[in-house]
Design a protein around this motif. Sequence first.
Motif, PDB file in Angstrom:
ATOM      1  N   VAL A 129       0.858  -1.188   0.000  1.00 47.96           N
ATOM      2  CA  VAL A 129       0.000   0.000   0.000  1.00 47.96           C
ATOM      3  C   VAL A 129       0.890   1.233   0.000  1.00 47.96           C
ATOM      4  N   ALA A 130       0.699   2.111  -0.958  1.00 48.89           N
ATOM      5  CA  ALA A 130       1.586   3.263  -1.125  1.00 48.89           C
ATOM      6  C   ALA A 130       0.830   4.574  -0.979  1.00 48.89           C
ATOM      7  N   PRO A 131       1.395   5.548  -0.261  1.00 46.40           N
ATOM      8  CA  PRO A 131       0.818   6.889  -0.260  1.00 46.40           C
ATOM      9  C   PRO A 131       0.673   7.415  -1.686  1.00 46.40           C
ATOM     10  N   GLY A 132      -0.431   8.088  -1.935  1.00 44.26           N
ATOM     11  CA  GLY A 132      -0.730   8.580  -3.275  1.00 44.26           C
ATOM     12  C   GLY A 132      -1.743   7.722  -4.007  1.00 44.26           C
ATOM     13  N   GLN A 133      -1.814   6.436  -3.650  1.00 46.08           N
ATOM     14  CA  GLN A 133      -2.814   5.566  -4.243  1.00 46.08           C
ATOM     15  C   GLN A 133      -4.202   5.956  -3.728  1.00 46.08           C
ATOM     16  N   ALA A 134      -5.211   5.517  -4.439  1.00 46.99           N
ATOM     17  CA  ALA A 134      -6.587   5.738  -3.995  1.00 46.99           C
ATOM     18  C   ALA A 134      -7.098   4.512  -3.264  1.00 46.99           C
ATOM     19  N   ILE A 135      -7.841   4.746  -2.195  1.00 47.63           N
ATOM     20  CA  ILE A 135      -8.607   3.679  -1.560  1.00 47.63           C
ATOM     21  C   ILE A 135     -10.071   3.958  -1.848  1.00 47.63           C
ATOM     22  N   VAL A 136     -10.780   2.953  -2.339  1.00 53.15           N
ATOM     23  CA  VAL A 136     -12.198   3.085  -2.659  1.00 53.15           C
ATOM     24  C   VAL A 136     -12.973   2.148  -1.744  1.00 53.15           C
ATOM     25  N   LEU A 137     -13.968   2.701  -1.059  1.00 53.62           N
ATOM     26  CA  LEU A 137     -14.772   1.937  -0.111  1.00 53.62           C
ATOM     27  C   LEU A 137     -16.065   1.473  -0.765  1.00 53.62           C
ATOM     28  N   TYR A 138     -16.470   0.228  -0.457  1.00 49.35           N
ATOM     29  CA  TYR A 138     -17.678  -0.371  -1.007  1.00 49.35           C
ATOM     30  C   TYR A 138     -18.574  -0.884   0.116  1.00 49.35           C
ATOM     31  N   ASP A 139     -19.862  -0.759  -0.108  1.00 53.18           N
ATOM     32  CA  ASP A 139     -20.870  -1.397   0.726  1.00 53.18           C
ATOM     33  C   ASP A 139     -21.612  -2.365  -0.180  1.00 53.18           C
ATOM     34  N   GLY A 140     -21.191  -3.622  -0.171  1.00 50.06           N
ATOM     35  CA  GLY A 140     -21.684  -4.559  -1.171  1.00 50.06           C
ATOM     36  C   GLY A 140     -21.148  -4.156  -2.531  1.00 50.06           C
ATOM     37  N   THR A 141     -22.035  -3.940  -3.493  1.00 51.11           N
ATOM     38  CA  THR A 141     -21.600  -3.471  -4.812  1.00 51.11           C
ATOM     39  C   THR A 141     -21.595  -1.952  -4.924  1.00 51.11           C
ATOM     40  N   ARG A 142     -22.117  -1.267  -3.915  1.00 50.53           N
ATOM     41  CA  ARG A 142     -22.217   0.195  -3.972  1.00 50.53           C
ATOM     42  C   ARG A 142     -20.894   0.855  -3.619  1.00 50.53           C
ATOM     43  N   VAL A 143     -20.506   1.836  -4.422  1.00 47.14           N
ATOM     44  CA  VAL A 143     -19.311   2.615  -4.132  1.00 47.14           C
ATOM     45  C   VAL A 143     -19.691   3.709  -3.130  1.00 47.14           C
ATOM     46  N   VAL A 144     -19.065   3.659  -1.961  1.00 47.69           N
ATOM     47  CA  VAL A 144     -19.351   4.650  -0.926  1.00 47.69           C
ATOM     48  C   VAL A 144     -18.581   5.938  -1.203  1.00 47.69           C
ATOM     49  N   GLY A 145     -17.316   5.791  -1.566  1.00 51.79           N
ATOM     50  CA  GLY A 145     -16.488   6.947  -1.856  1.00 51.79           C
ATOM     51  C   GLY A 145     -15.033   6.554  -1.954  1.00 51.79           C
ATOM     52  N   SER A 146     -14.187   7.545  -2.167  1.00 50.87           N
ATOM     53  CA  SER A 146     -12.763   7.271  -2.315  1.00 50.87           C
ATOM     54  C   SER A 146     -11.969   8.379  -1.635  1.00 50.87           C
ATOM     55  N   ALA A 147     -10.689   8.115  -1.421  1.00 47.58           N
ATOM     56  CA  ALA A 147      -9.794   9.112  -0.845  1.00 47.58           C
ATOM     57  C   ALA A 147      -8.369   8.734  -1.229  1.00 47.58           C
ATOM     58  N   THR A 148      -7.456   9.675  -1.030  1.00 47.57           N
ATOM     59  CA  THR A 148      -6.047   9.463  -1.369  1.00 47.57           C
ATOM     60  C   THR A 148      -5.272   9.062  -0.126  1.00 47.57           C
ATOM     61  N   ILE A 149      -4.556   7.954  -0.216  1.00 48.27           N
ATOM     62  CA  ILE A 149      -3.797   7.453   0.930  1.00 48.27           C
ATOM     63  C   ILE A 149      -2.674   8.430   1.260  1.00 48.27           C
ATOM     64  N   ALA A 150      -2.605   8.836   2.529  1.00 49.44           N
ATOM     65  CA  ALA A 150      -1.584   9.790   2.979  1.00 49.44           C
ATOM     66  C   ALA A 150      -0.506   9.098   3.800  1.00 49.44           C
ATOM     67  N   THR A 151      -0.890   8.297   4.801  1.00 49.10           N
ATOM     68  CA  THR A 151       0.076   7.600   5.645  1.00 49.10           C
ATOM     69  C   THR A 151      -0.387   6.177   5.889  1.00 49.10           C
ATOM     70  N   THR A 152       0.540   5.308   6.241  1.00 48.02           N
ATOM     71  CA  THR A 152       0.221   3.922   6.530  1.00 48.02           C
ATOM     72  C   THR A 152       0.881   3.496   7.837  1.00 48.02           C
ATOM     73  N   ASP A 153       0.247   2.538   8.515  1.00 50.26           N
ATOM     74  CA  ASP A 153       0.827   1.903   9.703  1.00 50.26           C
ATOM     75  C   ASP A 153       1.227   0.491   9.319  1.00 50.26           C
ATOM     76  N   ARG A 154       2.511   0.174   9.515  1.00 52.21           N
ATOM     77  CA  ARG A 154       3.004  -1.143   9.131  1.00 52.21           C
ATOM     78  C   ARG A 154       3.435  -1.940  10.359  1.00 52.21           C
ATOM     79  N   VAL A 155       3.596  -3.246  10.150  1.00 55.19           N
ATOM     80  CA  VAL A 155       3.985  -4.132  11.246  1.00 55.19           C
ATOM     81  C   VAL A 155       5.306  -3.704  11.845  1.00 55.19           C
ATOM     82  N   ARG A 156       6.289  -3.467  10.999  1.00 53.71           N
ATOM     83  CA  ARG A 156       7.517  -2.846  11.453  1.00 53.71           C
ATOM     84  C   ARG A 156       7.557  -1.478  10.812  1.00 53.71           C
ATOM     85  N   ALA A 157       7.351  -0.453  11.615  1.00 55.76           N
ATOM     86  CA  ALA A 157       7.104   0.885  11.075  1.00 55.76           C
ATOM     87  C   ALA A 157       8.347   1.460  10.435  1.00 55.76           C
TER      88      ALA A 157
END
Length: 385
Positions: A353-381
């Motif tokens: 998962v990379a900052p700058g990519q889009a995350i798109v949220l779904y409720d079943g087949t419905r698209v709820v919305g999208s946003a641009t990834i800014a930061t991530t939390d990883r197992v080893r940060a």
Amino acid sequence: MTDFPGAPDPNAPRDGRRLRVLAAMSGGVDSAVAAARAAEAGHEVTGVHLALSANPQSFRTGARGCCTLEDSRDARRAADVIGIPFYVWDLAERFREDVVDDFVAEYQAGRTPNPCLRCNEKIKFAALLDKALALGFDAVCTGHYATVVTRPDGSRELHRASDEAKDQSYVLGVLDERQLAHAMFPLGDTSTTKEEIRAEAERRGLAVAKKPDSHDICFIADGDTQGFLASRLGTAEGDIVDEDGNKLGSHQGAYGYTIGQRKGLRLGRPAPDGKPRYVLDISPVNNTVTVGPAASLDVTALTAIRPRWCGTPPSGPGTYTAQLRAHGGETEVTAEPIGEEIHVTFTAPVRGVAPGQAIVLYDGTRVVGSATIATTDRVRASADH
């Protein structure tokens, strides 16, 4: 470039079904069949090809293009066969500013953008749609595989295509309800295969029936993204380091790397365990690329910015599925909008998962919305962006 000699009269009588439709025709088979279906459904359709480059030959041609002179001619021939008016609109300057310049700036900042998604947001359903509405058209028609559903209260929802194997709702997740109210996707509610779409095009006499699909980035003529970026950003030697900061090699520009990349690292020695290394982090501040084992790519949560809601925004936390790439699968998440951010937690860790990519949220087949990834939390940060 040609513009319309006159706009349709928005007050002209209608029968409640016949719409004035502007069909965006890329020169490919999908948009040609979509325009033909819209016309066959009884709508008053006008075809338009978007000229997106001041020098069309600098864009990809043939199987690898969508905006070249060749594509413009293919679109015009398809419109002639369908029997609809056809025009070319010059949006090259807007495309350069909103898509190409944005693409370069995002990579320069260490992020990984999606130019197709940005083109849909800024060009096809902003610049094009706004111009179409100003001229009295009711809708913009494209060859995307997605479905717009009208609810009993008249509001619109964006849903996945009937055939999820061809679904393109991910790159349309930036559309708001107003834009959905004027969007038409004639291919989205059919379960026909791509081969059947081509067969339909052939039956209709469309010469693009056998034209290969476009892919990759249309404005990078030779497909060399790193070379394209280097020509605009220059070279800047920096270090490739491991998670502890030990130097393993060097690079000619951190912008040439993406999170999760394995190939092309050209490191001088193997990892102590002999396993492959992957890009974990890109820091434009000190021009450093951090690499490490695949397990360190595991992301447990992220924060995304600039949300775009396909309807009414959620009022609190909820459980959804999320898609992180145009051709990626879904993963279960909990997401909560807080101001202009969305805080997302994954039920199970995901990788790459990379900052700058889009995350798109779904409720079943419905698209709820999208946003641009800014930061991530990883197992080893590693350092977030």
